[in-house]
Write a protein that holds these residues in place. Structure first.
Motif, PDB file in Angstrom:
ATOM      1  N   ASP A  99      65.324 123.674  61.188  1.00 44.30           N
ATOM      2  CA  ASP A  99      65.381 123.122  59.835  1.00 44.30           C
ATOM      3  C   ASP A  99      65.834 121.677  59.954  1.00 44.30           C
ATOM      4  OD1 ASP A  99      65.871 122.385  57.254  1.00 44.30           O
ATOM      5  OD2 ASP A  99      67.425 123.882  56.866  1.00 44.30           O
ATOM      6  N   GLY A 100      64.901 120.757  59.809  1.00 40.95           N
ATOM      7  CA  GLY A 100      65.196 119.343  60.030  1.00 40.95           C
ATOM      8  C   GLY A 100      65.542 118.553  58.787  1.00 40.95           C
ATOM      9  N   ALA A 101      65.607 119.187  57.621  1.00 39.83           N
ATOM     10  CA  ALA A 101      65.848 118.466  56.367  1.00 39.83           C
ATOM     11  C   ALA A 101      67.262 117.899  56.357  1.00 39.83           C
ATOM     12  CB  ALA A 101      65.626 119.398  55.183  1.00 39.83           C
ATOM     13  N   SER A 102      67.408 116.623  56.706  1.00 39.49           N
ATOM     14  CA  SER A 102      68.725 116.007  56.839  1.00 39.49           C
ATOM     15  C   SER A 102      68.588 114.497  56.872  1.00 39.49           C
ATOM     16  CB  SER A 102      69.413 116.499  58.121  1.00 39.49           C
ATOM     17  OG  SER A 102      68.602 116.222  59.247  1.00 39.49           O
ATOM     18  N   VAL A 103      69.712 113.802  56.880  1.00 39.40           N
ATOM     19  CA  VAL A 103      69.708 112.340  56.875  1.00 39.40           C
ATOM     20  C   VAL A 103      69.188 111.780  58.200  1.00 39.40           C
ATOM     21  CG1 VAL A 103      71.147 110.275  56.698  1.00 39.40           C
ATOM     22  CG2 VAL A 103      71.601 112.249  55.214  1.00 39.40           C
ATOM     23  N   ASN A 104      69.682 112.319  59.313  1.00 41.48           N
ATOM     24  CA  ASN A 104      69.336 111.786  60.638  1.00 41.48           C
ATOM     25  C   ASN A 104      68.304 112.627  61.380  1.00 41.48           C
ATOM     26  OD1 ASN A 104      71.252 109.656  60.369  1.00 41.48           O
ATOM     27  ND2 ASN A 104      72.877 111.086  60.921  1.00 41.48           N
ATOM     28  N   GLY A 105      67.909 113.757  60.817  1.00 40.15           N
ATOM     29  CA  GLY A 105      66.881 114.581  61.425  1.00 40.15           C
ATOM     30  C   GLY A 105      67.388 115.471  62.543  1.00 40.15           C
ATOM     31  N   LEU A 106      66.443 116.133  63.180  1.00 40.18           N
ATOM     32  CA  LEU A 106      66.716 117.073  64.263  1.00 40.18           C
ATOM     33  C   LEU A 106      65.998 116.559  65.513  1.00 40.18           C
ATOM     34  CD1 LEU A 106      66.390 120.966  63.890  1.00 40.18           C
ATOM     35  CD2 LEU A 106      65.993 119.767  66.032  1.00 40.18           C
ATOM     36  N   VAL A 107      66.776 116.159  66.516  1.00 41.67           N
ATOM     37  CA  VAL A 107      66.227 115.527  67.714  1.00 41.67           C
ATOM     38  C   VAL A 107      66.604 116.346  68.940  1.00 41.67           C
ATOM     39  CG1 VAL A 107      66.138 113.446  69.120  1.00 41.67           C
ATOM     40  CG2 VAL A 107      66.419 113.260  66.629  1.00 41.67           C
ATOM     41  N   ILE A 108      65.597 116.760  69.689  1.00 39.59           N
ATOM     42  CA  ILE A 108      65.802 117.549  70.904  1.00 39.59           C
ATOM     43  C   ILE A 108      65.272 116.754  72.085  1.00 39.59           C
ATOM     44  CG2 ILE A 108      65.203 119.688  72.106  1.00 39.59           C
ATOM     45  CD1 ILE A 108      65.053 121.078  69.427  1.00 39.59           C
ATOM     46  N   GLY A 109      66.130 116.501  73.079  1.00 41.14           N
ATOM     47  CA  GLY A 109      65.784 115.641  74.200  1.00 41.14           C
ATOM     48  C   GLY A 109      64.872 116.303  75.217  1.00 41.14           C
ATOM     49  N   ASP A 110      64.462 115.530  76.207  1.00 39.68           N
ATOM     50  CA  ASP A 110      63.555 116.002  77.243  1.00 39.68           C
ATOM     51  C   ASP A 110      64.122 117.213  77.993  1.00 39.68           C
ATOM     52  OD1 ASP A 110      62.010 113.833  76.563  1.00 39.68           O
ATOM     53  OD2 ASP A 110      62.402 112.691  78.395  1.00 39.68           O
ATOM     54  N   ASN A 111      63.233 118.151  78.292  1.00 43.34           N
ATOM     55  CA  ASN A 111      63.547 119.302  79.148  1.00 43.34           C
ATOM     56  C   ASN A 111      64.644 120.214  78.592  1.00 43.34           C
ATOM     57  OD1 ASN A 111      61.684 118.385  81.160  1.00 43.34           O
ATOM     58  ND2 ASN A 111      63.247 116.949  81.885  1.00 43.34           N
ATOM     59  N   VAL A 112      64.791 120.235  77.294  1.00 39.71           N
ATOM     60  CA  VAL A 112      65.745 121.151  76.663  1.00 39.71           C
ATOM     61  C   VAL A 112      65.068 122.494  76.397  1.00 39.71           C
ATOM     62  CG1 VAL A 112      67.086 121.608  74.561  1.00 39.71           C
ATOM     63  CG2 VAL A 112      67.146 119.348  75.626  1.00 39.71           C
ATOM     64  N   LYS A 113      65.785 123.567  76.671  1.00 43.66           N
ATOM     65  CA  LYS A 113      65.286 124.903  76.377  1.00 43.66           C
ATOM     66  C   LYS A 113      66.112 125.519  75.259  1.00 43.66           C
ATOM     67  CE  LYS A 113      64.398 129.473  78.372  1.00 43.66           C
ATOM     68  NZ  LYS A 113      64.466 130.325  79.602  1.00 43.66           N
ATOM     69  N   VAL A 114      65.431 126.057  74.244  1.00 44.24           N
ATOM     70  CA  VAL A 114      66.091 126.725  73.119  1.00 44.24           C
ATOM     71  C   VAL A 114      65.709 128.197  73.172  1.00 44.24           C
ATOM     72  CG1 VAL A 114      66.420 126.795  70.625  1.00 44.24           C
ATOM     73  CG2 VAL A 114      65.968 124.599  71.766  1.00 44.24           C
ATOM     74  N   GLY A 115      66.694 129.066  73.363  1.00 42.64           N
ATOM     75  CA  GLY A 115      66.448 130.482  73.556  1.00 42.64           C
ATOM     76  C   GLY A 115      66.020 131.216  72.299  1.00 42.64           C
ATOM     77  N   ARG A 116      65.492 132.407  72.488  1.00 41.93           N
ATOM     78  CA  ARG A 116      64.955 133.220  71.393  1.00 41.93           C
ATOM     79  C   ARG A 116      65.987 133.480  70.295  1.00 41.93           C
ATOM     80  NH1 ARG A 116      61.297 138.293  73.138  1.00 41.93           N
ATOM     81  NH2 ARG A 116      60.975 138.152  70.879  1.00 41.93           N
ATOM     82  N   TYR A 117      65.490 133.536  69.066  1.00 46.31           N
ATOM     83  CA  TYR A 117      66.269 133.870  67.873  1.00 46.31           C
ATOM     84  C   TYR A 117      67.353 132.840  67.543  1.00 46.31           C
ATOM     85  CZ  TYR A 117      63.971 138.368  68.417  1.00 46.31           C
ATOM     86  OH  TYR A 117      63.022 139.358  68.558  1.00 46.31           O
ATOM     87  N   THR A 118      67.313 131.685  68.155  1.00 47.16           N
ATOM     88  CA  THR A 118      68.276 130.630  67.843  1.00 47.16           C
ATOM     89  C   THR A 118      67.872 129.917  66.556  1.00 47.16           C
ATOM     90  OG1 THR A 118      69.005 130.258  70.111  1.00 47.16           O
ATOM     91  CG2 THR A 118      69.147 128.385  68.610  1.00 47.16           C
TER      92      THR A 118
END
Length: 230
Positions: A83-102
């Motif tokens: 959910d990126g609705a925000s002032v500064n947004g949602l930023v995920i850097g290189d080679n990041v892994k986000v696990g299931r159901y997060t």
């Protein structure tokens, strides 16, 4: 086939990578095919909002795509919510892994947008984790997190006993986790906390106060038990 996959992964991660020699070729083939499909879906779903290649499951939920930016080599596993609705947004850097159901939720409320979420390169988030980034969450590079890690960058006011707590508003101070930290499974971090670089936070710890650089902290509430430099 192993050499080809090792070469491609090393190019994406910008570091040497070797597949375990005991991994059966059938499993390697299945995983490689799955990754190719994720790359294709990443191009279709995120278009200009993700660097190529990114590995995106078809089963993710996205809100405010224009405010979400993914780096190269990002992996989003099944049932992730962004959910990126925000002032500064949602930023995920290189080679990041986000696990299931997060879930990563930046939005706050319609009356007051959240500040946003940032995580640096080469970090990882375990399965079933939750990040409430209304007050802003900044996570550094090379940070590893176990399953069910939770961060809540918001507190409810409750001092007036004549007004329902839900009507007293909230405060936001933000959460910062600096580079090269390890947060064990089940760690909870509350609003206003800064975890210094190089820290280790034990499983199921409740972090309510700042943790100095290179500390090992455990317990509920979390207490520093030693320095990694000793």
């Amino acid at each position: 086939m192993r050499k080809i996959v090792n070469f491609l992964i090393s190019k994406i991660k910008h570091e040497s990578y070797q597949i375990d020699e005991h991994l059966r070729l059938a499993v390697l083939f299945h995983e490689s095919l799955n990754r190719i499909l994720q790359i294709v879906w990443g191009v279709i779903r995120f278009r200009t909002h993700a660097k190529f290649p990114s590995f995106i499951s078809t089963r993710i939920q996205v809100r405010d795509m224009a405010n979400i930016h993914l780096g190269k080599g990002v992996t989003l596993e099944k049932d992730v919510v962004l959910d990126g609705a925000s002032v500064n947004g949602l930023v995920i850097g290189d080679n990041v892994k986000v696990g299931r159901y997060t879930q990563i939720r930046c939005s706050g409320t319609l009356k007051q947008l959240g500040k946003g979420f940032l995580i640096g390169e080469n970090s990882g988030i375990g399965e079933f984790s939750f990040f409430g980034a209304a007050g802003g969450i900044e996570i550094g590079s090379n940070v590893i997190m176990g399953q069910n890690v939770r961060m809540h960058a918001e507190n409810h006011n409750y001092s007036d006993d004549k007004i329902p707590i839900r009507s007293q508003g909230v405060t936001h101070s933000g959460i910062v986790v600096k580079d090269n930290c390890w947060l064990g499974a089940g760690v909870v971090v509350l609003d206003g906390v800064t975890i210094g670089s190089g820290c280790v936070i034990g499983a199921n710890a409740l972090v309510t106060k700042d943790i100095p650089d290179n500390s090992v902290a455990v317990g509920s509430p979390a207490k520093v038990i030693k320095s990694r430099l000793e």
